[in-house]
Design an enzyme around this catalytic site. Structure first.
Site, PDB file in Angstrom:
ATOM      1  N   TRP A 101      17.990  45.943  31.785  1.00  0.00           N
ATOM      2  CA  TRP A 101      17.276  46.291  30.549  1.00  0.00           C
ATOM      3  C   TRP A 101      15.974  45.533  30.378  1.00  0.00           C
ATOM      4  O   TRP A 101      14.949  46.108  30.031  1.00  0.00           O
ATOM      5  CB  TRP A 101      18.187  46.114  29.337  1.00  0.00           C
ATOM      6  CG  TRP A 101      19.301  47.114  29.363  1.00  0.00           C
ATOM      7  CD1 TRP A 101      20.630  46.860  29.472  1.00  0.00           C
ATOM      8  CD2 TRP A 101      19.173  48.555  29.325  1.00  0.00           C
ATOM      9  NE1 TRP A 101      21.338  48.040  29.502  1.00  0.00           N
ATOM     10  CE2 TRP A 101      20.483  49.085  29.410  1.00  0.00           C
ATOM     11  CE3 TRP A 101      18.100  49.437  29.238  1.00  0.00           C
ATOM     12  CZ2 TRP A 101      20.733  50.467  29.408  1.00  0.00           C
ATOM     13  CZ3 TRP A 101      18.347  50.809  29.231  1.00  0.00           C
ATOM     14  CH2 TRP A 101      19.651  51.313  29.320  1.00  0.00           C
ATOM     15  N   ASP A 171      15.370  41.987  22.656  1.00  0.00           N
ATOM     16  CA  ASP A 171      16.220  43.171  22.640  1.00  0.00           C
ATOM     17  C   ASP A 171      17.655  42.674  22.454  1.00  0.00           C
ATOM     18  O   ASP A 171      18.199  42.022  23.334  1.00  0.00           O
ATOM     19  CB  ASP A 171      16.060  43.917  23.972  1.00  0.00           C
ATOM     20  CG  ASP A 171      17.029  45.083  24.141  1.00  0.00           C
ATOM     21  OD1 ASP A 171      17.855  45.325  23.233  1.00  0.00           O
ATOM     22  OD2 ASP A 171      16.957  45.754  25.191  1.00  0.00           O
ATOM     23  N   LYS A 195      25.771  50.268  20.368  1.00  0.00           N
ATOM     24  CA  LYS A 195      26.688  49.337  21.024  1.00  0.00           C
ATOM     25  C   LYS A 195      27.560  48.655  19.972  1.00  0.00           C
ATOM     26  O   LYS A 195      28.767  48.705  20.035  1.00  0.00           O
ATOM     27  CB  LYS A 195      25.924  48.289  21.832  1.00  0.00           C
ATOM     28  CG  LYS A 195      24.795  48.840  22.714  1.00  0.00           C
ATOM     29  CD  LYS A 195      25.302  49.600  23.922  1.00  0.00           C
ATOM     30  CE  LYS A 195      24.286  50.469  24.636  1.00  0.00           C
ATOM     31  NZ  LYS A 195      23.036  49.878  25.039  1.00  0.00           N
TER      32      LYS A 195
END
Ligand SMILES: *Cc1c(COP(=O)(O)O)cnc(C)c1O
Length: 359
Positions: A101, A171, A195
């Site tokens: 990511w 993030d 999530k």
């Protein structure tokens, strides 16, 4: 019977939240209207949205000089919006390449401006992180960027660098509200909600208002954070259903002890699995012990054949989503906030039994 849901995202929601949605979906609080057919300019949505934002602020102790709102486009759109707004000509942005990511974010930023990679985990196969004491932003840095929890690699920052005057951006898609966080250390925290916070669709943005003073002002409407700040995320149609789900999940988190309560849950659940891994030579974690994620536990078995067998047999017992991401293989158990403790006990017992039979 409900499945035991170890998917990495979209992921498990509290059953209480699903039941509340079921009970309210046709007629929201006796209004004779569903939340998902009401105008986002109307009172019903805006009242719910304001409560959602207020609860989010309370749970994370977000200071008043920060904006909080939701956008569409996923965390992925932020990979572009962040450098488009803040990576100004003549400056650089500092990125840690810690896995899938963060690497995607760095690669998008490099298409917009100059990126300095201050840590690259590639050689160690992205199983470790830098010591925060060694991290210094570049001289002409616009911001320093990291991903607090690499969902695919299963590594999580345990503390964060002090970047002084240089804005710190994170993030936190996959570990938001799994622990308390000192928001004032960051200039921006963002992530997809799917999530740990709710059904897929919305992206949460927490941003220090002063960031807007140092942004690129020549952007198209949706790309411009100032426009979203002015409209608290309601410049265009927001992902209404997702936001409603987030509101209910945040209420659930608050009822269950807030960020501190979630940290206790996460410690209890993850140590059940890590204890099995550590006390066995059959299971193996590739991740540096200091940075093991409490949300996404990545582990391997002695052979790929056994891994396939593990996935097939666990899934036959109602445990879903234990296959590792296709880019890294192996196994991964995601233990987000809403996953019940008992489901992790079931996985632990399954692992012990699987080793006994196949070890
Ligand atoms: C899932 C995930 C993303 C991507 O989110 P989208 O909403 O699908 O764009 C980004 N970062 C992290 C850490 C994630 O876990």
């Amino acid at each position: 019977m409900r499945k035991k849901n170890f998917f990495a995202g979209p992921s498990v929601l509290p059953v209480e939240v699903l039941e509340e949605i079921r009970d309210q979906i046709v007629d929201y609080n006796g209004e004779g209207l569903s939340m998902i057919e009401a105008s986002h300019r109307g009172g019903m949505f805006e009242d719910m949205y304001d409560e959602c934002l207020a609860t989010f602020r309370r749970l994370l102790n977000i200071p008043d000089d920060y904006d909080v709102y939701f956008l569409g486009g996923g965390a992925t759109l932020q990979f572009t919006m962040i450098p488009a707004n803040f990576l100004l000509p003549g400056t650089v942005a500092d990125y840690a390449k810690t896995g899938s990511w963060a690497n995607k974010a760095a690669s998008d930023a490099a298409k917009i401006g100059k990126v300095n990679v201050f840590f690259d985990g590639k050689e160690g196969n992205y199983t470790s992180l830098p010591d925060v004491k060694d991290i210094k932003p570049s001289e002409n840095s616009s911001y320093l960027y990291l991903c607090s929890n690499e969902t695919i690699g299963g590594i999580e920052w345990q503390d964060f660098p002090d970047t002084g005057d240089v804005p710190l951006i994170a993030d936190m898609s996959s570990d938001i509200l799994s622990r308390p966080v000192d928001v004032s250390k960051f200039s921006m925290i963002y992530g997809g909600v799917q999530k740990n916070l709710g059904p897929a669709g919305a992206t949460f943005i927490i941003m220090k208002k002063s960031m807007l003073e140092r942004r690129n002002e020549n952007l198209t409407a949706y790309m411009d954070y100032e426009l979203h700040s002015k409209n608290k995320g309601l410049y265009n149609t927001p992902p209404v259903f997702s936001i409603w789900g987030v509101k209910l999940v945040l209420d659930w988190v608050e009822k269950n002890g807030g960020a501190e309560g979630m940290l206790e849950r996460a410690k209890k659940k993850s140590s059940l699995i890590y204890d099995v891994i550590d006390s066995s030579s059959f299971f193996h974690s590739p991740v540096d012990k200091r940075y093991r994620s409490r949300m996404n536990i990545v582990f391997r078995l002695p052979s790929e054949e056994l891994e396939k067998k593990f996935i097939a047999e666990s899934s036959a017992e109602g445990m879903l989503g234990l296959k590792g991401h296709r880019s890294v293989g192996g196994l991964r158990a995601s233990l987000y906030n809403a996953l019940p403790y008992e489901d992790v006990v079931a996985l632990r017992d399954f692992m012990v039994e699987f080793e006994r039979k196949n070890g």
